[in-house]
Design a protein around this motif. Structure first.
Motif, mmCIF file in Angstrom:
data_model
loop_
_atom_site.group_PDB
_atom_site.id
_atom_site.type_symbol
_atom_site.label_atom_id
_atom_site.label_comp_id
_atom_site.label_asym_id
_atom_site.label_seq_id
_atom_site.Cartn_x
_atom_site.Cartn_y
_atom_site.Cartn_z
ATOM 1 N N ILE A 1 -5.433 -5.477 -3.019
ATOM 2 C CA ILE A 1 -4.631 -4.622 -2.129
ATOM 3 C C ILE A 1 -4.211 -3.357 -2.877
ATOM 4 O O ILE A 1 -4.331 -2.236 -2.393
ATOM 5 C CB ILE A 1 -3.382 -5.377 -1.627
ATOM 6 N N LEU A 2 -3.726 -3.572 -4.087
ATOM 7 C CA LEU A 2 -3.243 -2.463 -4.905
ATOM 8 C C LEU A 2 -4.356 -1.452 -5.171
ATOM 9 O O LEU A 2 -4.165 -0.240 -5.053
ATOM 10 C CB LEU A 2 -2.695 -3.038 -6.216
ATOM 11 N N SER A 3 -5.544 -1.958 -5.525
ATOM 12 C CA SER A 3 -6.635 -1.049 -5.877
ATOM 13 C C SER A 3 -7.016 -0.171 -4.677
ATOM 14 O O SER A 3 -7.271 1.015 -4.821
ATOM 15 C CB SER A 3 -7.849 -1.821 -6.402
ATOM 16 N N GLN A 4 -7.036 -0.789 -3.499
ATOM 17 C CA GLN A 4 -7.368 0.016 -2.304
ATOM 18 C C GLN A 4 -6.316 1.098 -2.082
ATOM 19 O O GLN A 4 -6.624 2.232 -1.762
ATOM 20 C CB GLN A 4 -7.394 -0.871 -1.071
ATOM 21 N N ALA A 5 -5.070 0.698 -2.285
ATOM 22 C CA ALA A 5 -3.974 1.618 -1.977
ATOM 23 C C ALA A 5 -3.995 2.840 -2.883
ATOM 24 O O ALA A 5 -3.665 3.937 -2.446
ATOM 25 C CB ALA A 5 -2.644 0.893 -2.110
ATOM 26 N N ILE A 6 -4.370 2.644 -4.131
ATOM 27 C CA ILE A 6 -4.306 3.781 -5.056
ATOM 28 C C ILE A 6 -5.697 4.332 -5.374
ATOM 29 O O ILE A 6 -5.870 5.097 -6.319
ATOM 30 C CB ILE A 6 -3.531 3.418 -6.351
ATOM 31 N N HIS A 7 -6.670 3.887 -4.579
ATOM 32 C CA HIS A 7 -8.054 4.369 -4.721
ATOM 33 C C HIS A 7 -8.595 4.097 -6.124
ATOM 34 O O HIS A 7 -9.203 4.964 -6.749
ATOM 35 C CB HIS A 7 -8.162 5.851 -4.353
ATOM 36 N N TYR A 8 -8.337 2.922 -6.593
ATOM 37 C CA TYR A 8 -8.912 2.450 -7.849
ATOM 38 C C TYR A 8 -10.004 1.436 -7.516
ATOM 39 O O TYR A 8 -10.045 0.891 -6.412
ATOM 40 C CB TYR A 8 -7.828 1.734 -8.679
ATOM 41 N N SER A 9 -10.853 1.133 -8.506
ATOM 42 C CA SER A 9 -11.776 0.013 -8.351
ATOM 43 C C SER A 9 -11.043 -1.252 -8.753
ATOM 44 O O SER A 9 -10.061 -1.196 -9.502
ATOM 45 C CB SER A 9 -12.992 0.185 -9.255
ATOM 46 N N PHE A 10 -11.538 -2.367 -8.264
ATOM 47 C CA PHE A 10 -10.927 -3.644 -8.626
ATOM 48 C C PHE A 10 -11.889 -4.426 -9.505
ATOM 49 O O PHE A 10 -13.098 -4.425 -9.284
ATOM 50 C CB PHE A 10 -10.620 -4.457 -7.357
ATOM 51 N N CYS A 11 -11.359 -5.079 -10.510
ATOM 52 C CA CYS A 11 -12.203 -5.923 -11.353
ATOM 53 C C CYS A 11 -11.464 -7.203 -11.727
ATOM 54 O O CYS A 11 -10.310 -7.162 -12.136
ATOM 55 C CB CYS A 11 -12.594 -5.154 -12.615
ATOM 56 N N ASP A 12 -12.142 -8.310 -11.568
ATOM 57 C CA ASP A 12 -11.591 -9.595 -11.975
ATOM 58 C C ASP A 12 -12.253 -9.942 -13.315
ATOM 59 O O ASP A 12 -13.484 -10.034 -13.391
ATOM 60 C CB ASP A 12 -11.940 -10.627 -10.892
ATOM 61 N N SER A 13 -11.456 -10.098 -14.363
ATOM 62 C CA SER A 13 -12.080 -10.308 -15.680
ATOM 63 C C SER A 13 -12.850 -11.623 -15.731
ATOM 64 O O SER A 13 -13.856 -11.739 -16.435
ATOM 65 C CB SER A 13 -11.040 -10.215 -16.807
ATOM 66 N N LYS B 1 0.830 -1.208 0.000
ATOM 67 C CA LYS B 1 0.000 0.000 0.000
ATOM 68 C C LYS B 1 0.861 1.254 0.000
ATOM 69 O O LYS B 1 0.645 2.170 -0.787
ATOM 70 C CB LYS B 1 -0.902 0.013 1.240
ATOM 71 N N ASN B 2 1.833 1.276 0.883
ATOM 72 C CA ASN B 2 2.688 2.469 0.965
ATOM 73 C C ASN B 2 3.393 2.738 -0.350
ATOM 74 O O ASN B 2 3.448 3.860 -0.837
ATOM 75 C CB ASN B 2 3.727 2.303 2.078
ATOM 76 N N LYS B 3 3.921 1.674 -0.925
ATOM 77 C CA LYS B 3 4.668 1.850 -2.174
ATOM 78 C C LYS B 3 3.731 2.244 -3.320
ATOM 79 O O LYS B 3 4.070 3.075 -4.163
ATOM 80 C CB LYS B 3 5.410 0.555 -2.543
ATOM 81 N N SER B 4 2.547 1.640 -3.339
ATOM 82 C CA SER B 4 1.618 1.923 -4.433
ATOM 83 C C SER B 4 1.182 3.381 -4.417
ATOM 84 O O SER B 4 0.992 4.002 -5.453
ATOM 85 C CB SER B 4 0.378 1.047 -4.322
ATOM 86 N N GLN B 5 1.009 3.902 -3.201
ATOM 87 C CA GLN B 5 0.569 5.297 -3.105
ATOM 88 C C GLN B 5 1.583 6.238 -3.741
ATOM 89 O O GLN B 5 1.237 7.294 -4.233
ATOM 90 C CB GLN B 5 0.297 5.657 -1.648
ATOM 91 N N GLU B 6 2.829 5.806 -3.757
ATOM 92 C CA GLU B 6 3.854 6.649 -4.362
ATOM 93 C C GLU B 6 3.692 6.742 -5.886
ATOM 94 O O GLU B 6 4.058 7.726 -6.496
ATOM 95 C CB GLU B 6 5.253 6.111 -4.039
ATOM 96 N N ILE B 7 3.162 5.672 -6.493
ATOM 97 C CA ILE B 7 3.056 5.720 -7.963
ATOM 98 C C ILE B 7 1.744 6.333 -8.440
ATOM 99 O O ILE B 7 1.626 6.746 -9.584
ATOM 100 C CB ILE B 7 3.189 4.322 -8.626
ATOM 101 N N GLU B 8 0.772 6.413 -7.524
ATOM 102 C CA GLU B 8 -0.571 6.842 -7.922
ATOM 103 C C GLU B 8 -0.585 8.139 -8.739
ATOM 104 O O GLU B 8 -1.215 8.211 -9.788
ATOM 105 C CB GLU B 8 -1.444 6.932 -6.666
ATOM 106 N N PRO B 9 0.171 9.178 -8.312
ATOM 107 C CA PRO B 9 0.107 10.440 -9.064
ATOM 108 C C PRO B 9 0.600 10.312 -10.506
ATOM 109 O O PRO B 9 0.295 11.157 -11.342
ATOM 110 C CB PRO B 9 1.035 11.366 -8.272
ATOM 111 N N TYR B 10 1.368 9.287 -10.798
ATOM 112 C CA TYR B 10 1.926 9.156 -12.147
ATOM 113 C C TYR B 10 1.040 8.347 -13.092
ATOM 114 O O TYR B 10 1.310 8.240 -14.270
ATOM 115 C CB TYR B 10 3.313 8.495 -12.075
ATOM 116 N N LEU B 11 -0.003 7.759 -12.560
ATOM 117 C CA LEU B 11 -0.825 6.875 -13.392
ATOM 118 C C LEU B 11 -1.810 7.636 -14.267
ATOM 119 O O LEU B 11 -2.219 7.151 -15.323
ATOM 120 C CB LEU B 11 -1.617 5.905 -12.506
#
Ligand SMILES: Nc1ncnc2c1ncn2[C@@H]1O[C@H](COP(=O)(O)OP(=O)(O)O)[C@@H](O)[C@H]1O
Ligand SMILES: O=C(O)C1=C[C@@H](OP(=O)(O)O)[C@@H](O)[C@H](O)C1
Length: 310
Positions: free
Chosen positions: A125-137, A94-104
């Motif tokens: 986990i990733l989706s929560q960290a960067i405030h994205y929705s999660f979808c399983d195809s 989560k901590n690391k993902s939040q760092e990349i969020e602004p660049y996405l």
């Protein structure tokens, strides 16, 4: 605070008396009534330790027990929620993902990788960290077809039908933003699917086949039809089939924008994250070609993504 990880401990295929389990507190291991009646059970035990936080405290956090009877797997049991096991890993991710969020800039992230590589687990986990929705195809396909499992779709309509529906699902997702998508393990084999996934960022969770087979053995193959018709014990079945699939697919996985080796996202070796040299400027170097929105040339620190350009 020091964080070390003890190695995974495995005690495979031991025969023990069922009544010994029955004496444990019920919260410790969950058994179905049917299982308790068996006289003897063949068990596979995989123990995982929590990180050692100081000199005095180290504890067995959680362990999974996979039981089989007459060579067929009947149940997998966990001492407590597996989520506990992932807590430390999740926090770091989560901590690391939040760092990349602004660049996405809202682009979707497509997780690709073999069955059991953790696309769903890591994706949530990733989706929560960067405030994205999660979808399983896979789930999208199930909803579209009106069936409750991929296994049922394979059984009723065959793999070709499933693959077409999977492509349709990825096409729908390709116009979306702010989604972490857990793709099916076979989604990479169609070029058309790549056309859709290229709208976002693709990340390959690369896990050794032995580890995949262990994980799949623990949860069983019922929900993964491509692994469910091999002969032999659960581990060998999973390993043999996964090897054949990987042989056909590994080139396709290499199309991903980034590769995360298991050593980075495995809970047992998550201290890998903390090594100072793991500071790749992943987005600028490897993903800028896909989207000019990645304008910043400042160095980013996203150790969670030990990326390799495709
Ligand atoms: N990093 C990990 N380390 C250990 N086990 C994991 C990890 N990620 C996932 N798992 C376990 O592996 C199994 C498959 O994970 P899952 O996320 O469903 O994979 P996928 O979606 O790629 O098929 C699950 O039982 C999950 O708990
Ligand atoms: O590898 C594959 O071909 C498949 C993987 C499965 O998804 P997961 O990777 O999420 O298990 C599912 O799409 C289907 O059973 C086929």
């Amino acid at each position: 605070m020091e964080a070390n990880f003890a190695p995974r401990m495995q005690i495979s295929t031991t025969w023990i008396d069922a009544h010994k389990f029955a004496r444990k507190p019920s919260s410790f291991l969950r058994f179905s009534g049917r299982l308790r009646e068996q006289k003897r059970l063949q068990v596979f035990v995989s123990a995982q330790f929590r990180p050692v936080r100081d000199e005095n405290r180290h504890s067995l956090d959680s362990f999974e027990v996979s039981c089989s009877y007459n060579n067929s797997q009947v149940s997998t049991l966990e001492s407590e929620s597996l989520q506990d096991l992932f807590d430390d890993e999740a926090l770091i991710l989560k901590n690391k993902s939040q760092e990349i969020e602004p660049y996405l800039n809202g682009r979707c992230i497509y997780l690709v990788g073999m069955m059991g590589s953790g696309k769903t687990t890591v994706g949530k986990i990733l989706s929560q960290a960067i405030h994205y929705s999660f979808c399983d195809s896979d789930t999208l396909v199930e909803k579209d077809v009106g069936m409750t499992s991929v296994a049922e779709i394979f059984e009723k309509h065959g793999e070709g039908f499933f693959r077409d529906k999977e492509t349709e699902a990825l096409e729908k997702l390709s116009i979306e933003h702010r989604y972490v998508v857990s793709t099916g393990g076979g989604a990479v084999i169609r070029d058309e699917n790549w056309m859709y996934m290229r709208k976002g960022i693709s990340v390959w969770l690369d896990v050794p086949l032995e580890e995949l087979a262990q994980r799949i053995m623990a949860v069983g193959t019922k929900s993964r039809p491509l692994l469910d018709n091999e002969q032999g014990d659960a581990y060998t079945k999973a390993f043999r089939r996964l090897s054949a699939l990987f042989e056909k697919r590994h080139k396709a996985y290499e199309n991903a924008d980034a590769r995360i080796p298991a050593s980075v996202h495995s809970p047992m070796q998550v201290n890998h994250f903390q090594r100072p040299h793991l500071q790749p400027a992943f987005l600028e170097q490897n993903l800028g070609t896909h989207n000019n929105a990645v304008a910043s040339k400042e160095t980013t620190s996203i150790g969670a993504f030990e990326a390799q350009a495709s």
